[in-house]
Design a protein around this motif. Structure first.
Motif, mmCIF file in Angstrom:
data_model
loop_
_atom_site.group_PDB
_atom_site.id
_atom_site.type_symbol
_atom_site.label_atom_id
_atom_site.label_comp_id
_atom_site.label_asym_id
_atom_site.label_seq_id
_atom_site.Cartn_x
_atom_site.Cartn_y
_atom_site.Cartn_z
ATOM 1 N N HIS A 76 0.835 -1.197 0.000
ATOM 2 C CA HIS A 76 0.000 0.000 0.000
ATOM 3 C C HIS A 76 0.874 1.253 0.000
ATOM 4 O O HIS A 76 1.983 1.265 0.547
ATOM 5 C CB HIS A 76 -0.934 0.011 1.213
ATOM 6 C CG HIS A 76 -0.232 0.154 2.543
ATOM 7 N ND1 HIS A 76 0.188 1.372 3.031
ATOM 8 C CD2 HIS A 76 0.114 -0.767 3.470
ATOM 9 C CE1 HIS A 76 0.760 1.205 4.208
ATOM 10 N NE2 HIS A 76 0.741 -0.089 4.499
ATOM 11 N N PHE A 83 -7.772 5.192 -1.022
ATOM 12 C CA PHE A 83 -8.060 3.778 -1.226
ATOM 13 C C PHE A 83 -9.541 3.600 -1.566
ATOM 14 O O PHE A 83 -10.414 4.199 -0.931
ATOM 15 C CB PHE A 83 -7.742 2.961 0.028
ATOM 16 C CG PHE A 83 -6.293 2.962 0.428
ATOM 17 C CD1 PHE A 83 -5.326 2.398 -0.383
ATOM 18 C CD2 PHE A 83 -5.891 3.510 1.646
ATOM 19 C CE1 PHE A 83 -3.993 2.392 -0.012
ATOM 20 C CE2 PHE A 83 -4.564 3.502 2.033
ATOM 21 C CZ PHE A 83 -3.611 2.947 1.204
ATOM 22 N N SER A 100 -2.644 0.140 7.451
ATOM 23 C CA SER A 100 -2.134 1.374 6.847
ATOM 24 C C SER A 100 -2.389 2.640 7.651
ATOM 25 O O SER A 100 -1.858 3.698 7.312
ATOM 26 C CB SER A 100 -2.755 1.551 5.455
ATOM 27 O OG SER A 100 -4.149 1.816 5.569
ATOM 28 N N GLN A 188 -5.643 4.015 -5.036
ATOM 29 C CA GLN A 188 -5.212 2.617 -5.011
ATOM 30 C C GLN A 188 -6.406 1.727 -4.679
ATOM 31 O O GLN A 188 -6.946 1.781 -3.574
ATOM 32 C CB GLN A 188 -4.098 2.390 -3.988
ATOM 33 C CG GLN A 188 -3.540 0.966 -4.035
ATOM 34 C CD GLN A 188 -2.238 0.798 -3.275
ATOM 35 O OE1 GLN A 188 -1.935 1.565 -2.357
ATOM 36 N NE2 GLN A 188 -1.443 -0.189 -3.654
ATOM 37 N N VAL A 190 -8.422 -1.589 -3.553
ATOM 38 C CA VAL A 190 -8.146 -2.637 -2.567
ATOM 39 C C VAL A 190 -9.241 -3.686 -2.675
ATOM 40 O O VAL A 190 -10.433 -3.355 -2.709
ATOM 41 C CB VAL A 190 -8.110 -2.077 -1.134
ATOM 42 C CG1 VAL A 190 -7.713 -3.172 -0.143
ATOM 43 C CG2 VAL A 190 -7.163 -0.890 -1.028
ATOM 44 N N TYR A 229 -3.757 -5.184 -2.035
ATOM 45 C CA TYR A 229 -3.531 -3.831 -2.512
ATOM 46 C C TYR A 229 -3.146 -3.912 -3.988
ATOM 47 O O TYR A 229 -2.102 -4.460 -4.344
ATOM 48 C CB TYR A 229 -2.431 -3.148 -1.700
ATOM 49 C CG TYR A 229 -2.877 -2.776 -0.305
ATOM 50 C CD1 TYR A 229 -3.617 -1.615 -0.077
ATOM 51 C CD2 TYR A 229 -2.590 -3.589 0.787
ATOM 52 C CE1 TYR A 229 -4.048 -1.274 1.191
ATOM 53 C CE2 TYR A 229 -3.014 -3.255 2.064
ATOM 54 C CZ TYR A 229 -3.742 -2.097 2.261
ATOM 55 O OH TYR A 229 -4.174 -1.758 3.527
#
Length: 292
Positions: A76, A83, A100, A188, A190, A229
């Protein structure tokens, strides 16, 4: 042989056994003990540094005490990241925060759940009421503050939890903070995979947050939660929140199908709060035939 829901723990609506109540008491006791250790450490740390790793450590322990054995796949981003994840359970928040330190956007019902709501607040969760259409601007402002303070924010764009076998349409209201994206921020995706326990653990239907939390805490043993991730992307390459949501879904959906070993199935329940209507019986039958 196909596993039944009660192979994993108390079924929805079923009474919890005496042994289950003992496990609830032990797990809540463990959370309180961890709290007694972590809170003083947190404030001592804050006298020296602004940012404290103690809440992240505590939430990692909380996930484990609740039975989750979290396995991280991929890497991550550490900061300046948004996210976007699929959503199955309130345990998602403990696992992702423990991994995270991210802040969250979650449904308002979670705030009222005992223990779970309080744990969620530790990482500055932004609670969203689906009925509060007039409060969207305030929610977006709080989201911006959380991104600036925590360096990362997680959004569950389905707007609610599912059964781990489906993906609801991605809602984009909370992605307005990315119009335009803050400087340097990446997205990002997930993917969360609970494996065989996903349908049992999912907080779905008419089950209350309290009832779901008690079922999970009453469960014997542990369960695996795989957190994947996926490859981050620059939201500037996908102008607009709908394009950003589509790009994230295009990465999450095949990753979840690969974990399940089959195509996703349509979600079988109506979810009025996110304006989702389950497919009709003929539509569901056609999907089942197509899957063989």
């Amino acid at each position: 042989m196909t596993a039944k829901a009660d192979d994993f723990g108390p079924a929805r609506g079923a009474p919890i056994s005496l042994a289950g109540h003992v496990r609830i008491a032990l797990r809540v006791g463990g959370l309180l003990l961890a709290l007694l250790v972590c809170v003083p450490l947190h404030y001592v740390w804050r006298t020296i540094h602004y940012g404290s790793p103690i809440p992240m450590l505590f939430l990692r322990m909380a996930a484990r005490l609740c039975g989750a054995r979290v396995r991280i796949h991929g890497t991550h981003l550490r900061r300046d990241v948004f996210f976007i994840a699929n959503h199955v359970s309130w345990v998602d928040i403990l696992a992702l925060a423990g991994a995270s330190g991210t802040a969250f956007v979650a449904k308002a019902e979670l705030e009222r759940a005992p223990v779970v709501g309080w744990l969620s607040k530790l990482n500055r969760t932004v609670f969203v009421s689906r009925e509060d259409r007039m409060g969207v601007a305030d929610q977006i402002n709080r989201l911006k503050e959380a991104l600036a303070d925590n360096w990362s924010v997680t959004v569950f764009p389905e707007g609610t939890t599912t059964d781990g076998q489906s993906l609801l349409p991605f809602k984009t209201a909370m992605l307005r903070v990315l119009e335009p994206p803050p400087p340097g921020v990446l997205v990002q995706p997930v993917m969360l995979d609970y494996g065989p326990v996903a349908e049992w653990i999912g907080w779905i239907g008419d089950e209350s947050g309290v009832a779901n939390a008690l079922r999970v805490l009453a469960r014997k043993g542990s369960f695996r939660l795989n957190v994947h991730y996926l490859e981050p992307f620059d939201p500037r390459d996908h102008p607009g929140r709908k394009a950003i949501a589509a790009a994230a879904r295009a990465r999450i959906e095949p990753a979840l199908e690969a974990a399940l070993g089959r195509s996703l199935r349509p979600f079988a329940l109506d979810v009025p709060q996110v304006r989702f209507t389950a497919p009709s019986a003929p539509e569901q039958a056609a999907h089942d035939r197509a899957e063989g």
